[in-house]
Enzyme design. Structure first.
Site, PDB file in Angstrom:
ATOM      1  N   SER A  83     155.240  81.043 -12.954  1.00  0.00           N
ATOM      2  CA  SER A  83     153.837  80.599 -12.965  1.00  0.00           C
ATOM      3  C   SER A  83     152.870  81.558 -13.646  1.00  0.00           C
ATOM      4  O   SER A  83     151.729  81.187 -13.903  1.00  0.00           O
ATOM      5  CB  SER A  83     153.356  80.376 -11.536  1.00  0.00           C
ATOM      6  OG  SER A  83     153.933  79.205 -11.043  1.00  0.00           O
ATOM      7  N   LYS A  86     151.116  80.148 -16.639  1.00  0.00           N
ATOM      8  CA  LYS A  86     150.171  79.015 -16.609  1.00  0.00           C
ATOM      9  C   LYS A  86     148.783  79.293 -17.220  1.00  0.00           C
ATOM     10  O   LYS A  86     148.288  78.489 -18.010  1.00  0.00           O
ATOM     11  CB  LYS A  86     150.053  78.484 -15.180  1.00  0.00           C
ATOM     12  CG  LYS A  86     151.349  77.811 -14.698  1.00  0.00           C
ATOM     13  CD  LYS A  86     151.303  77.465 -13.218  1.00  0.00           C
ATOM     14  CE  LYS A  86     152.571  76.768 -12.759  1.00  0.00           C
ATOM     15  NZ  LYS A  86     152.645  76.613 -11.301  1.00  0.00           N
ATOM     16  N   TYR A 208     157.261  72.462 -20.034  1.00  0.00           N
ATOM     17  CA  TYR A 208     156.862  73.196 -18.829  1.00  0.00           C
ATOM     18  C   TYR A 208     158.036  74.017 -18.266  1.00  0.00           C
ATOM     19  O   TYR A 208     157.871  75.186 -17.911  1.00  0.00           O
ATOM     20  CB  TYR A 208     156.319  72.213 -17.784  1.00  0.00           C
ATOM     21  CG  TYR A 208     156.074  72.871 -16.444  1.00  0.00           C
ATOM     22  CD1 TYR A 208     154.996  73.739 -16.268  1.00  0.00           C
ATOM     23  CD2 TYR A 208     156.933  72.651 -15.381  1.00  0.00           C
ATOM     24  CE1 TYR A 208     154.793  74.369 -15.046  1.00  0.00           C
ATOM     25  CE2 TYR A 208     156.735  73.274 -14.158  1.00  0.00           C
ATOM     26  CZ  TYR A 208     155.663  74.131 -13.995  1.00  0.00           C
ATOM     27  OH  TYR A 208     155.461  74.768 -12.800  1.00  0.00           O
ATOM     28  N   TYR A 260     148.060  81.678  -5.582  1.00  0.00           N
ATOM     29  CA  TYR A 260     148.462  80.630  -4.628  1.00  0.00           C
ATOM     30  C   TYR A 260     147.434  80.557  -3.492  1.00  0.00           C
ATOM     31  O   TYR A 260     146.241  80.680  -3.743  1.00  0.00           O
ATOM     32  CB  TYR A 260     149.881  80.887  -4.100  1.00  0.00           C
ATOM     33  CG  TYR A 260     150.920  81.005  -5.190  1.00  0.00           C
ATOM     34  CD1 TYR A 260     151.168  79.948  -6.051  1.00  0.00           C
ATOM     35  CD2 TYR A 260     151.661  82.165  -5.357  1.00  0.00           C
ATOM     36  CE1 TYR A 260     152.137  80.049  -7.041  1.00  0.00           C
ATOM     37  CE2 TYR A 260     152.628  82.271  -6.348  1.00  0.00           C
ATOM     38  CZ  TYR A 260     152.852  81.211  -7.187  1.00  0.00           C
ATOM     39  OH  TYR A 260     153.795  81.317  -8.179  1.00  0.00           O
ATOM     40  N   VAL A 278     156.929  83.100  -9.052  1.00  0.00           N
ATOM     41  CA  VAL A 278     158.008  83.227  -8.072  1.00  0.00           C
ATOM     42  C   VAL A 278     159.145  84.148  -8.543  1.00  0.00           C
ATOM     43  O   VAL A 278     160.007  84.509  -7.757  1.00  0.00           O
ATOM     44  CB  VAL A 278     158.591  81.859  -7.639  1.00  0.00           C
ATOM     45  CG1 VAL A 278     157.589  81.072  -6.841  1.00  0.00           C
ATOM     46  CG2 VAL A 278     159.080  81.073  -8.842  1.00  0.00           C
TER      47      VAL A 278
END
Ligand code: GLN
Length: 345
Positions: A83, A86, A208, A260, A278
């Site tokens: 992530s 992103k 993705y 998060y 992660v």
């Protein structure tokens, strides 16, 4: 054969380089030594490839906007960016389409929901922000190209510019992400249903999954952070990775949504734009000054690297890095980074 003169010259150069940023080097060594024995958290295991990570891996890298680098521990160990990718893809979507068009497809609100939740804004059908999976898939959809291969090359080129070297996808992580990614597939189809993404869901999901599976080390994350800190220009290569006008878009989303469900407390306590993944990576940005990259695979219950969060807390407090720390007069990280640091005081 090198002559003596050559050798002496090289030795002098090495000594000079080593002494540059020396005071900060001992700060980082000290942080690394104190946090390496923290054994809390759990390595991600939703795919077997991530479960293979050694919980002891721990690296910290800091890169300044003038291209100086100080790093300790396992800063060369490669891992999947996940992530952390992103916000950088959001930046490229802004470059490809402009603010209005991107914001019509993805909102900028933090969400109390899990990163992989299947919820969209009830009134606009937009995903909440570009840093949850739904928003990230919507921004991946916005990466332009004549066909899939051009889209993927453009996406990889974005990361190469931020990092300053060619980048590679870990094929077994990619294959696992793709084989197990049913939830992301469901999110993609829900967004297609609402017209939030184009009718090429499988292709966009491939994009993705590839972006999540890119291999980086924490040095790379620090350079990426330093590029954002440096208004979009990679401080090591001098290459522009993102237009300066979009850097604030990326950083503000990282500040409000990057960690998060810990994002609010992070903004309150650490006060730096950041993003975690992660794989155990965290990138944090001190605008105008530094990029910080940390890698340590064990994650807390919210999905953030345990040691990574602790190191950022300490760096922020110790050096007054919080974005809203007005009139700070304590020890300065910038000062410690100068060659012979404290001697300049
Ligand atoms: N690749 C994973 C997913 O999309 C996890 C990304 C992350 O770091 N949260 O579900």
């Amino acid at each position: 054969m090198p002559t003596d003169a050559h050798t002496n010259h090289l030795d002098a150069l090495v000594t000079k380089l080593k002494s540059a940023a020396a005071p900060f080097r001992s700060t980082l060594n000290d942080l690394h030594a104190r946090y390496k024995d923290v054994n809390d958290g759990k390595v991600a295991d939703y795919i077997p490839e991530l479960a293979k990570s050694d919980p002891k891996w721990f690296g910290i890298s800091v890169v300044s906007v003038d291209g100086q680098v100080v790093e300790v521990g396992d800063f060369q160990q490669l891992f999947s960016i996940q992530s952390v990718s992103k916000p950088f893809v959001f930046g490229q979507a802004l470059e490809d389409h402009g603010r209005a068009e991107v914001l019509a497809k993805v909102s900028v609100e933090p969400t109390g929901e899990a990163f992989n939740s299947i919820v969209l804004d009830e009134t606009t059908n937009r995903p909440f922000n570009p840093l949850v999976n739904a928003g990230a898939i919507a921004t991946a959809d916005l990466i332009d190209g004549r066909d899939f291969s051009e889209r993927i090359s453009r996406l990889l080129a974005v990361f190469s510019r931020y990092i300053g070297r060619p980048v590679y996808v870990d094929n077994s992580i990619f294959m696992s992400e793709r084989t197990t990614g049913h939830r992301n597939r469901a999110i993609g189809h829900l967004m297609l249903n609402f017209g939030m993404i184009r009718d090429r869901v499988e292709e966009t999901l491939e994009l993705y999954f590839q972006q999540c599976s890119l291999l980086v080390n924490c040095h790379d994350l620090a350079v990426m952070g330093a590029t954002l800190a440096n208004r979009g220009t990679n401080p090591i290569t001098g290459e522009r990775a993102i237009k300066a006008e979009y850097v604030k878009d990326v950083l503000s989303i990282m500040l409000s949504c990057g960690m998060y469900d810990y994002a609010g407390e992070w903004a309150y306590r650490v006060g730096l734009p950041a993003k975690s993944g992660v794989g155990g990576g965290i990138v944090a940005v001190v605008p105008g000054q530094f990029g910080i990259g940390i890698f340590s695979p064990p994650l807390d219950a919210k999905g953030n690297s345990v040691r990574g969060v602790q190191v950022c807390h300490e760096l922020s407090e110790r050096f007054g890095l919080h974005a809203f720390e007005a009139g700070y007069t304590g020890p300065s990280m910038k000062e410690q980074f100068r060659p012979h640091g404290d001697a300049h005081k």
